[in-house]
Design an enzyme around this catalytic site. Structure first.
Site, mmCIF file in Angstrom:
data_model
loop_
_atom_site.group_PDB
_atom_site.id
_atom_site.type_symbol
_atom_site.label_atom_id
_atom_site.label_comp_id
_atom_site.label_asym_id
_atom_site.label_seq_id
_atom_site.Cartn_x
_atom_site.Cartn_y
_atom_site.Cartn_z
ATOM 1 N N GLY A 36 1.131 -4.565 -7.105
ATOM 2 C CA GLY A 36 2.027 -4.310 -8.244
ATOM 3 C C GLY A 36 1.399 -3.314 -9.202
ATOM 4 N N LEU A 37 2.166 -2.962 -10.206
ATOM 5 C CA LEU A 37 1.736 -1.977 -11.201
ATOM 6 C C LEU A 37 0.512 -2.470 -11.977
ATOM 7 C CD1 LEU A 37 5.254 -1.115 -12.706
ATOM 8 C CD2 LEU A 37 3.831 0.395 -11.275
ATOM 9 N N GLY A 41 -0.085 -8.319 -13.633
ATOM 10 C CA GLY A 41 -0.578 -9.698 -13.625
ATOM 11 C C GLY A 41 -1.327 -10.109 -12.367
ATOM 12 N N LYS A 42 -1.652 -9.146 -11.517
ATOM 13 C CA LYS A 42 -2.280 -9.460 -10.222
ATOM 14 C C LYS A 42 -3.586 -10.237 -10.373
ATOM 15 C CE LYS A 42 -2.520 -5.075 -9.225
ATOM 16 N NZ LYS A 42 -1.919 -4.565 -10.464
ATOM 17 N N SER A 110 -2.569 -1.198 -4.788
ATOM 18 C CA SER A 110 -2.158 -0.835 -3.418
ATOM 19 C C SER A 110 -0.727 -0.291 -3.391
ATOM 20 C CB SER A 110 -2.328 -2.016 -2.451
ATOM 21 O OG SER A 110 -1.820 -3.240 -2.941
#
Ligand code: ADP
Length: 204
Positions: A36-37, A41-42, A110
């Site tokens: 994700g961007l 919140g990754k 990614s």
């Protein structure tokens, strides 16, 4: 994008298979791939998920920039080729973790579909659970915990995903997770439910 093999190497078959490892550890190895961007919140979810899994008796380990770029990938910079190589190595390492019986949680932007597909391919027969942390760009930009969006808008960070570099959304992730308006705990609940559904954890 295909996986390469060195010349003149053949696989040595071990004497322990996935079933034996699963029996020992009481779980099946897997890769949980968070994409994700920036600021979606990754990492926050990855570490909270690791905590939740360990508390529940499952062996899990987060691979993220801190433990990868300082060691294994410390020789890589941020050119397109180096970013691609960064993700390639992470995919391969996560696959080895999964093969060893661990639940590997990866936390990297990614941004390219092909690179994520290659990581899925590397994982082989173990479950590969792609989680699109699909927080809207405006929310990510408002959070901006490291001040990077502000710097990117000011032209100070070249090729910043979401601002001046593309992000290719997953087409069929195992979970699409918009974190806006949710607590971290609620987000982890959704990921854990997905792990039950995908057979990584036993039926709830
Ligand atoms: P990334 O790893 O995607 O760059 P981070 O996890 O480093 O993102 O940052 C996300 C920010 O958003 C953190 O400051 C975190 O506290 C905040 N946040 C607010 N709500 C949530 C949520 N529901 N899930 C994850 N992060 C959240």
């Amino acid at each position: 994008m295909t996986r390469k093999t060195s010349s003149n190497v053949t696989r040595h078959r071990g004497l322990v298979d996935a079933a034996a490892r699963a029996k020992l550890l009481g779980q099946r190895g897997a890769v949980v791939w968070l994409t994700g961007l920036p600021a979606s919140g990754k990492s926050t979810i990855g570490y909270a998920l690791e905590r939740r899994l360990i508390d529940g008796g499952n062996a899990a380990y987060v691979l993220d920039g801190d433990n990868v770029r300082h060691g294994l990938n410390g020789d890589l910079g941020f050119s397109p080729q180096d970013r691609d190589e960064n993700i390639r190595r992470i995919g391969e390492v996560a696959a080895l973790f999964a093969d060893s019986g661990m639940i590997a949680i990866t936390s990297f932007i990614s941004p390219y579909r092909a690179a994520r597909a290659r990581a899925r391919e590397a994982t082989g027969e173990q479950p590969f659970v792609e989680i699109h942390v699909a927080t809207p760009l405006a929310v990510c930009e408002e959070r901006d915990p490291k001040g990077l969006y502000a710097r990117a808008r000011a032209g100070e960070v070249p090729s910043f995903t979401g601002v001046s570099a593309p992000y290719e959304s997953p087409e069929s992730p195992e979970l699409e997770l918009d974190t806006a308006g949710k607590t971290v705990d609620q987000c982890v609940d959704e990921v854990v439910a997905t792990l039950h559904r995908e057979g990584v954890l036993p039926p709830a």
